[in-house]
Design an enzyme around this catalytic site. Structure first.
Site, PDB file in Angstrom:
ATOM      1  N   ALA A  58       5.462   1.540   4.302  1.00 29.61           N
ATOM      2  CA  ALA A  58       5.083   2.364   3.160  1.00 29.61           C
ATOM      3  C   ALA A  58       6.328   3.103   2.697  1.00 29.61           C
ATOM      4  O   ALA A  58       7.253   3.338   3.486  1.00 29.61           O
ATOM      5  CB  ALA A  58       3.999   3.347   3.577  1.00 29.61           C
ATOM      6  N   GLY A  77       3.767  -0.140   7.426  1.00 29.30           N
ATOM      7  CA  GLY A  77       2.843  -0.734   6.461  1.00 29.30           C
ATOM      8  C   GLY A  77       3.151  -2.194   6.176  1.00 29.30           C
ATOM      9  O   GLY A  77       2.252  -2.950   5.797  1.00 29.30           O
ATOM     10  N   GLU A  97       1.420  -3.968   8.772  1.00 28.68           N
ATOM     11  CA  GLU A  97      -0.022  -3.801   8.551  1.00 28.68           C
ATOM     12  C   GLU A  97      -0.529  -4.691   7.407  1.00 28.68           C
ATOM     13  O   GLU A  97      -1.611  -5.279   7.498  1.00 28.68           O
ATOM     14  CB  GLU A  97      -0.328  -2.318   8.291  1.00 28.68           C
ATOM     15  CG  GLU A  97      -0.129  -1.491   9.561  1.00 28.68           C
ATOM     16  CD  GLU A  97      -0.123   0.009   9.313  1.00 28.68           C
ATOM     17  OE1 GLU A  97       0.590   0.451   8.376  1.00 28.68           O
ATOM     18  OE2 GLU A  97      -0.818   0.735  10.043  1.00 28.68           O
ATOM     19  N   GLU A 110       6.168   4.253  13.036  1.00 31.10           N
ATOM     20  CA  GLU A 110       5.738   5.521  12.431  1.00 31.10           C
ATOM     21  C   GLU A 110       5.948   6.711  13.362  1.00 31.10           C
ATOM     22  O   GLU A 110       6.156   7.843  12.917  1.00 31.10           O
ATOM     23  CB  GLU A 110       4.250   5.444  12.034  1.00 31.10           C
ATOM     24  CG  GLU A 110       3.966   4.530  10.845  1.00 31.10           C
ATOM     25  CD  GLU A 110       3.696   3.087  11.221  1.00 31.10           C
ATOM     26  OE1 GLU A 110       4.047   2.667  12.348  1.00 31.10           O
ATOM     27  OE2 GLU A 110       3.124   2.374  10.387  1.00 31.10           O
TER      28      GLU A 110
HETATM   29  C1  LIG Z   1       1.678   2.554   6.122  1.00 32.82           C
HETATM   30  C2  LIG Z   1       2.044   3.859   6.597  1.00 32.82           C
HETATM   31  C3  LIG Z   1       0.966   4.823   6.544  1.00 32.82           C
HETATM   32  C4  LIG Z   1       3.233   4.245   7.080  1.00 32.82           C
HETATM   33  C5  LIG Z   1       4.510   3.554   7.073  1.00 32.82           C
HETATM   34  O1  LIG Z   1       4.672   2.394   6.800  1.00 32.82           O
HETATM   35  S1  LIG Z   1       5.809   4.575   7.472  1.00 32.82           S
HETATM   36  C6  LIG Z   1       7.245   3.558   7.264  1.00 32.82           C
HETATM   37  C7  LIG Z   1       7.519   2.730   8.455  1.00 32.82           C
HETATM   38  N1  LIG Z   1       8.809   2.065   8.301  1.00 32.82           N
HETATM   39  C8  LIG Z   1       9.927   2.557   8.759  1.00 32.82           C
HETATM   40  O2  LIG Z   1       9.993   3.621   9.354  1.00 32.82           O
HETATM   41  C9  LIG Z   1      11.181   1.741   8.498  1.00 32.82           C
HETATM   42  C10 LIG Z   1      12.165   2.516   7.627  1.00 32.82           C
HETATM   43  N2  LIG Z   1      13.373   1.753   7.395  1.00 32.82           N
HETATM   44  C11 LIG Z   1      14.317   1.567   8.340  1.00 32.82           C
HETATM   45  O3  LIG Z   1      14.220   1.989   9.460  1.00 32.82           O
HETATM   46  C12 LIG Z   1      15.542   0.818   7.917  1.00 32.82           C
HETATM   47  O4  LIG Z   1      15.609   0.821   6.517  1.00 32.82           O
HETATM   48  C13 LIG Z   1      15.564  -0.642   8.419  1.00 32.82           C
HETATM   49  C14 LIG Z   1      15.733  -0.664   9.949  1.00 32.82           C
HETATM   50  C15 LIG Z   1      14.311  -1.413   8.035  1.00 32.82           C
HETATM   51  C16 LIG Z   1      16.780  -1.386   7.770  1.00 32.82           C
HETATM   52  O5  LIG Z   1      17.964  -0.659   8.009  1.00 32.82           O
HETATM   53  P1  LIG Z   1      19.270  -0.968   7.143  1.00 32.82           P
HETATM   54  O6  LIG Z   1      20.338  -0.081   7.664  1.00 32.82           O
HETATM   55  O7  LIG Z   1      19.522  -2.429   7.133  1.00 32.82           O
HETATM   56  O8  LIG Z   1      18.899  -0.568   5.653  1.00 32.82           O
HETATM   57  P2  LIG Z   1      18.758   0.893   5.030  1.00 32.82           P
HETATM   58  O9  LIG Z   1      20.064   1.325   4.481  1.00 32.82           O
HETATM   59  O10 LIG Z   1      18.094   1.820   5.984  1.00 32.82           O
HETATM   60  O11 LIG Z   1      17.714   0.633   3.848  1.00 32.82           O
HETATM   61  C17 LIG Z   1      18.105   0.080   2.593  1.00 32.82           C
HETATM   62  C18 LIG Z   1      17.414   0.882   1.506  1.00 32.82           C
HETATM   63  O12 LIG Z   1      16.012   0.748   1.667  1.00 32.82           O
HETATM   64  C19 LIG Z   1      15.403   2.022   1.759  1.00 32.82           C
HETATM   65  N3  LIG Z   1      14.226   1.947   2.628  1.00 32.82           N
HETATM   66  C20 LIG Z   1      14.081   1.236   3.751  1.00 32.82           C
HETATM   67  N4  LIG Z   1      12.871   1.409   4.263  1.00 32.82           N
HETATM   68  C21 LIG Z   1      12.219   2.240   3.448  1.00 32.82           C
HETATM   69  C22 LIG Z   1      10.909   2.807   3.435  1.00 32.82           C
HETATM   70  N5  LIG Z   1      10.003   2.497   4.365  1.00 32.82           N
HETATM   71  N6  LIG Z   1      10.597   3.660   2.440  1.00 32.82           N
HETATM   72  C23 LIG Z   1      11.476   3.958   1.467  1.00 32.82           C
HETATM   73  N7  LIG Z   1      12.733   3.436   1.403  1.00 32.82           N
HETATM   74  C24 LIG Z   1      13.088   2.603   2.394  1.00 32.82           C
HETATM   75  C25 LIG Z   1      16.486   2.899   2.352  1.00 32.82           C
HETATM   76  O13 LIG Z   1      16.219   4.260   2.104  1.00 32.82           O
HETATM   77  C26 LIG Z   1      17.701   2.369   1.614  1.00 32.82           C
HETATM   78  O14 LIG Z   1      17.729   2.859   0.297  1.00 32.82           O
HETATM   79  P3  LIG Z   1      18.747   4.034  -0.145  1.00 32.82           P
HETATM   80  O15 LIG Z   1      20.100   3.600   0.333  1.00 32.82           O
HETATM   81  O16 LIG Z   1      18.591   4.113  -1.619  1.00 32.82           O
HETATM   82  O17 LIG Z   1      18.258   5.269   0.562  1.00 32.82           O
END
Ligand SMILES: CC(C)=CC(=O)SCCNC(=O)CCNC(=O)[C@H](O)C(C)(C)COP(=O)(O)OP(=O)(O)OC[C@H]1O[C@@H](n2cnc3c(N)ncnc32)[C@H](O)[C@@H]1OP(=O)(O)O
Length: 257
Positions: free
Chosen positions: A65, A108, A111, A131
């Site tokens: 998400a 998500g 999921e 999460e």
């Molecule tokens: C469904 C419900 C209720 C809850 C959820 O899903 S909570 C979210 C669960 N997911 C996570 O916690 C994963 C979050 N992301 C990461 O840990 C990392 O992005 C990664 C391990 C998947 C990849 O790491 P990497 O270093 O290769 O890439 P990043 O520089 O971190 O990401 C690139 C770009 O994407 C944005 N990003 C990634 N994931 C999300 C996200 N879940 N929500 C919003 N944005 C996301 C990240 O911020 C980056 O963008 P910016 O450079 O513009 O900040």
């Protein structure tokens, strides 16, 4: 229909939805999930479509998400709006959906893949429910569908540590139906969906419904549903065609009747 966060195509009798927010690793914001729901509804209404594939990019099916969209929400915001309810359109779709997962399927993302009927994974896929690292727990089925798919021990491990599971481990654990080389992912999923779409639609939809019953009811109730459904299908022309074609040693031509 114009979509900003997804690409929607049909390939033969298969509807293909490609999540397309590459800069955010396909983070699932409200707009994207609304578009996915609308595309699924359009495929449901299209008699030419027999099955659907949902995929993402090579790097990410979906990284969860959209954390940036959720970060400022309060408890009343999340409770009253209940945005995840709108994601249920994936789980409620009647036509079969295959998730073709390459790269990250986290939170998500994992999921949504589990809301689909089965998952074909690229050898690059990584699944997880991280999460806990954000101070919350899975909210779109991660503690429930994952536990039913892979059992308590592994689900606890993933939900409590937030660690990721690679495609091999996910297949061994029962989350994933098949693992294929990344370059073959979408073609393999489309081929499987095409095969499903070539069968009798009533039989396909009822098979999906019957398997899903196994997760929602007792064994006795599930078996009763399966038996009555099996019997009812003998009332369809497609049963006559399918069995007749076998006896006559020819390929069945189903009419979905
Ligand atoms: C469904 C419900 C209720 C809850 C959820 O899903 S909570 C979210 C669960 N997911 C996570 O916690 C994963 C979050 N992301 C990461 O840990 C990392 O992005 C990664 C391990 C998947 C990849 O790491 P990497 O270093 O290769 O890439 P990043 O520089 O971190 O990401 C690139 C770009 O994407 C944005 N990003 C990634 N994931 C999300 C996200 N879940 N929500 C919003 N944005 C996301 C990240 O911020 C980056 O963008 P910016 O450079 O513009 O900040």
């Amino acid at each position: 229909m114009v979509f900003e966060n997804i690409i929607v195509e049909t390939r033969g009798r298969v509807g293909l939805i490609t999540l397309n927010r590459p800069k955010a690793l396909n983070a699932l914001n409200g707009a994207l999930m609304e578009e996915v729901g609308n595309a699924l509804e359009a495929f449901q209404a299209d008699k030419g479509v027999g099955a659907v594939v949902i995929t993402g990019s090579e790097k990410a099916f979906a990284a969860g998400a959209d954390i940036k969209e959720m970060a400022g929400l309060s408890y009343p915001d999340t409770y009253l709006d209940d945005f995840i309810t709108r994601w249920d359109r994936v789980a409620q779709a009647r036509k079969p959906i295959i998730a073709a997962v390459g790269g990250f399927a986290l939170g998500g993302g994992c999921e949504v893949a589990m809301m689909c009927d089965f998952i074909i994974a690229a050898d690059t896929a990584k699944f997880g429910q991280p999460e806990i690292k954000l101070g919350v727990i899975p909210g779109a089925g991660g503690t429930q569908r994952l536990t039913r798919a892979i059992g308590k021990a592994k689900a606890m491990d993933l939900c409590l540590t937030g660690r990721l599971m690679d495609a091999t481990e996910a297949e061994r654990a029962g989350l994933v139906a098949r693992v294929v080389p990344a370059a073959e992912l979408v073609d393999t999923a489309i081929k499987a969906a095409e095969e499903i779409a070539s069968f009798s639609a009533p039989a396909v939809l009822l098979a999906k419904e019957a398997v899903n019953r196994a997760f929602e009811t007792s064994l006795a109730e599930g078996l009763r549903f399966e038996r009555r459904t099996f019997q009812a299908l003998f009332g369809t022309p497609d049963q006559k065609e399918g069995m007749g074609a076998f006896v006559e040693k020819r390929k069945a031509e189903f009419k979905s009747r």
